[in-house]
Design a protein around this motif. Structure first.
Motif, mmCIF file in Angstrom:
data_model
loop_
_atom_site.group_PDB
_atom_site.id
_atom_site.type_symbol
_atom_site.label_atom_id
_atom_site.label_comp_id
_atom_site.label_asym_id
_atom_site.label_seq_id
_atom_site.Cartn_x
_atom_site.Cartn_y
_atom_site.Cartn_z
ATOM 1 N N ARG A 271 0.836 -1.191 0.000
ATOM 2 C CA ARG A 271 0.000 0.000 0.000
ATOM 3 C C ARG A 271 0.871 1.241 0.000
ATOM 4 N N ARG A 272 0.296 2.328 -0.501
ATOM 5 C CA ARG A 272 0.963 3.632 -0.503
ATOM 6 C C ARG A 272 0.030 4.617 0.174
ATOM 7 N N LEU A 273 0.487 5.231 1.257
ATOM 8 C CA LEU A 273 -0.349 6.173 1.983
ATOM 9 C C LEU A 273 -0.674 7.380 1.116
ATOM 10 N N THR A 274 -1.906 7.849 1.200
ATOM 11 C CA THR A 274 -2.354 9.010 0.447
ATOM 12 C C THR A 274 -2.468 10.219 1.377
ATOM 13 N N ALA A 275 -2.697 11.378 0.794
ATOM 14 C CA ALA A 275 -2.787 12.603 1.578
ATOM 15 C C ALA A 275 -3.890 12.532 2.626
ATOM 16 N N SER A 276 -4.994 11.850 2.323
ATOM 17 C CA SER A 276 -6.115 11.762 3.265
ATOM 18 C C SER A 276 -5.806 10.884 4.469
ATOM 19 N N GLU A 277 -4.728 10.092 4.396
ATOM 20 C CA GLU A 277 -4.352 9.206 5.496
ATOM 21 C C GLU A 277 -3.183 9.751 6.306
ATOM 22 N N LEU A 278 -2.761 10.968 5.984
ATOM 23 C CA LEU A 278 -1.562 11.518 6.607
ATOM 24 C C LEU A 278 -1.843 12.816 7.355
ATOM 25 N N GLU A 279 -1.076 13.032 8.398
ATOM 26 C CA GLU A 279 -1.018 14.322 9.084
ATOM 27 C C GLU A 279 0.424 14.814 8.980
ATOM 28 N N VAL A 280 0.607 15.974 8.382
ATOM 29 C CA VAL A 280 1.951 16.476 8.096
ATOM 30 C C VAL A 280 2.060 17.930 8.559
ATOM 31 N N ALA A 281 3.174 18.256 9.176
ATOM 32 C CA ALA A 281 3.430 19.637 9.605
ATOM 33 C C ALA A 281 4.925 19.882 9.615
ATOM 34 N N VAL A 282 5.309 21.147 9.654
ATOM 35 C CA VAL A 282 6.726 21.515 9.702
ATOM 36 C C VAL A 282 6.951 22.615 10.727
ATOM 37 N N LEU A 283 8.169 22.663 11.226
ATOM 38 C CA LEU A 283 8.721 23.844 11.881
ATOM 39 C C LEU A 283 9.701 24.430 10.877
ATOM 40 N N ASP A 284 9.314 25.526 10.224
ATOM 41 C CA ASP A 284 10.093 26.114 9.140
ATOM 42 C C ASP A 284 10.896 27.288 9.687
ATOM 43 N N ARG A 285 12.211 27.168 9.663
ATOM 44 C CA ARG A 285 13.056 28.204 10.246
ATOM 45 C C ARG A 285 13.004 29.514 9.459
ATOM 46 N N ASN A 286 12.470 29.500 8.235
ATOM 47 C CA ASN A 286 12.393 30.699 7.406
ATOM 48 C C ASN A 286 11.105 31.494 7.610
ATOM 49 N N ARG A 287 10.170 30.934 8.357
ATOM 50 C CA ARG A 287 8.928 31.648 8.636
ATOM 51 C C ARG A 287 9.162 32.701 9.720
ATOM 52 N N PRO A 288 8.253 33.694 9.831
ATOM 53 C CA PRO A 288 8.371 34.673 10.925
ATOM 54 C C PRO A 288 8.136 34.019 12.281
ATOM 55 N N ARG A 289 7.857 34.780 13.291
ATOM 56 C CA ARG A 289 7.920 34.335 14.688
ATOM 57 C C ARG A 289 7.330 32.955 14.941
ATOM 58 N N ARG A 290 6.139 32.686 14.432
ATOM 59 C CA ARG A 290 5.545 31.367 14.629
ATOM 60 C C ARG A 290 5.982 30.461 13.484
ATOM 61 N N ARG A 291 6.785 29.456 13.815
ATOM 62 C CA ARG A 291 7.427 28.639 12.784
ATOM 63 C C ARG A 291 6.588 27.416 12.381
ATOM 64 N N PHE A 292 5.550 27.095 13.144
ATOM 65 C CA PHE A 292 4.768 25.875 12.898
ATOM 66 C C PHE A 292 3.777 26.090 11.761
ATOM 67 N N LYS A 293 3.671 25.103 10.893
ATOM 68 C CA LYS A 293 2.715 25.169 9.790
ATOM 69 C C LYS A 293 2.260 23.763 9.432
ATOM 70 N N ARG A 294 0.954 23.588 9.279
ATOM 71 C CA ARG A 294 0.421 22.314 8.794
ATOM 72 C C ARG A 294 0.449 22.296 7.271
ATOM 73 N N ILE A 295 0.733 21.135 6.713
ATOM 74 C CA ILE A 295 0.712 20.951 5.259
ATOM 75 C C ILE A 295 -0.486 20.068 4.941
ATOM 76 N N ILE A 296 -1.447 20.635 4.251
ATOM 77 C CA ILE A 296 -2.707 19.936 4.001
ATOM 78 C C ILE A 296 -3.145 20.132 2.557
ATOM 79 N N GLY A 297 -4.188 19.400 2.185
ATOM 80 C CA GLY A 297 -4.858 19.623 0.912
ATOM 81 C C GLY A 297 -3.966 19.461 -0.303
ATOM 82 N N GLU A 298 -4.106 20.395 -1.243
ATOM 83 C CA GLU A 298 -3.400 20.303 -2.510
ATOM 84 C C GLU A 298 -1.890 20.398 -2.348
ATOM 85 N N GLN A 299 -1.436 21.164 -1.359
ATOM 86 C CA GLN A 299 -0.007 21.276 -1.134
ATOM 87 C C GLN A 299 0.581 19.919 -0.760
ATOM 88 N N LEU A 300 -0.093 19.189 0.123
ATOM 89 C CA LEU A 300 0.393 17.876 0.544
ATOM 90 C C LEU A 300 0.303 16.888 -0.617
#
Length: 233
Positions: free
Chosen positions: A198-227
């Motif tokens: 099997r290959r996991l699809t976007a609907s079966e995953l929870e994905v997020a990042v701590l992006d050091r290039n973002r402003p003060r709040r570095r946490f971001k969820r990756i969802i939908g079309e981006q994922l």
């Protein structure tokens, strides 16, 4: 007169540890790994409401496996701890290390004093200005803390996934490469457990990042079309 029931301390601790490990092993796996621009979190989680990955503070995030109600209590306690510390002192005083120490005390106390230990394993991660400043702390059900580097896998297939990551992970991965590496290993582990490829699809995953290039709040969820775009072959 009946004899009182007695269990040696060694046997009691062993039984608690075995109980907690079995509960954690039943959970779907979570992968946390560093990539070029920060720290990535990928969990096999089809639920849109019950999160395994969450923001704690500006640069700090939390990932967990095990019993949801138990690690959700820990997450909420971590948010309160961070908010209080940041309000009382300074936002820069809220660190993953201090949070990991607080979690270790709580988990250790529950493990030794409560009849049932928490069936949880958690990672507290903090993204720094550079990759060398990133911090990954893994905490187990008994309050043990490990300072990890590069990647962490938790849950039922953690050993298998960690073995694969040891050869495939590198520090300069792009976000797309890091996501696909994590998804591939989670998919392989799930296929081995179920006996069907099997290959996991976007609907079966929870994905997020701590992006050091973002402003003060570095946490971001990756969802939908981006994922979907990131995990497309």
């Amino acid at each position: 007169m009946s004899m009182p029931f007695y269990v040696s301390p060694e046997q009691l601790i062993k039984d608690k540890a075995d109980y907690a490990r079995k509960g954690i092993a039943r959970g779907r796996s979570v992968v946390v790994l560093q990539y070029g621009d920060g720290i990535l979190f990928v969990a096999e989680n089809p639920s849109r409401a019950l999160h395994k990955i969450s923001e704690i503070y500006d640069r700090i995030a939390f990932a967990a496996v095990g019993k949801y109600n138990e690690f959700e209590n820990l997450r909420q306690a971590g948010v309160r701890f961070a908010d209080m510390r940041g309000y009382s002192y300074d936002r820069s005083d809220v660190t993953a290390r201090s949070l990991a120490n607080a979690y270790a005390q709580t988990l250790g106390t529950v493990f030794t004093e409560a009849p049932k230990p928490y069936e949880v394993e958690i990672v507290v991660a903090e993204v720094g200005q550079t990759a060398a400043d990133d911090q990954l702390y893994r905490l187990t059900f008994d309050g043990s803390v490990a300072d990890e580097h590069g990647y962490v896998a938790m849950g039922g297939s953690a050993e298998t996934i960690s073995g694969a990551l040891s050869s495939d992970w590198r520090a300069d991965l792009s976000l797309a490469d890091a996501v696909n590496l994590a998804v591939n290993e989670l998919s392989k582990a799930g296929s081995a457990q179920s006996g069907a490829e099997r290959r996991l699809t976007a609907s079966e995953l929870e994905v997020a990042v701590l992006d050091r290039n973002r402003p003060r709040r570095r946490f971001k969820r990756i969802i939908g079309e981006q994922l979907t775009a990131l995990i497309s072959p």
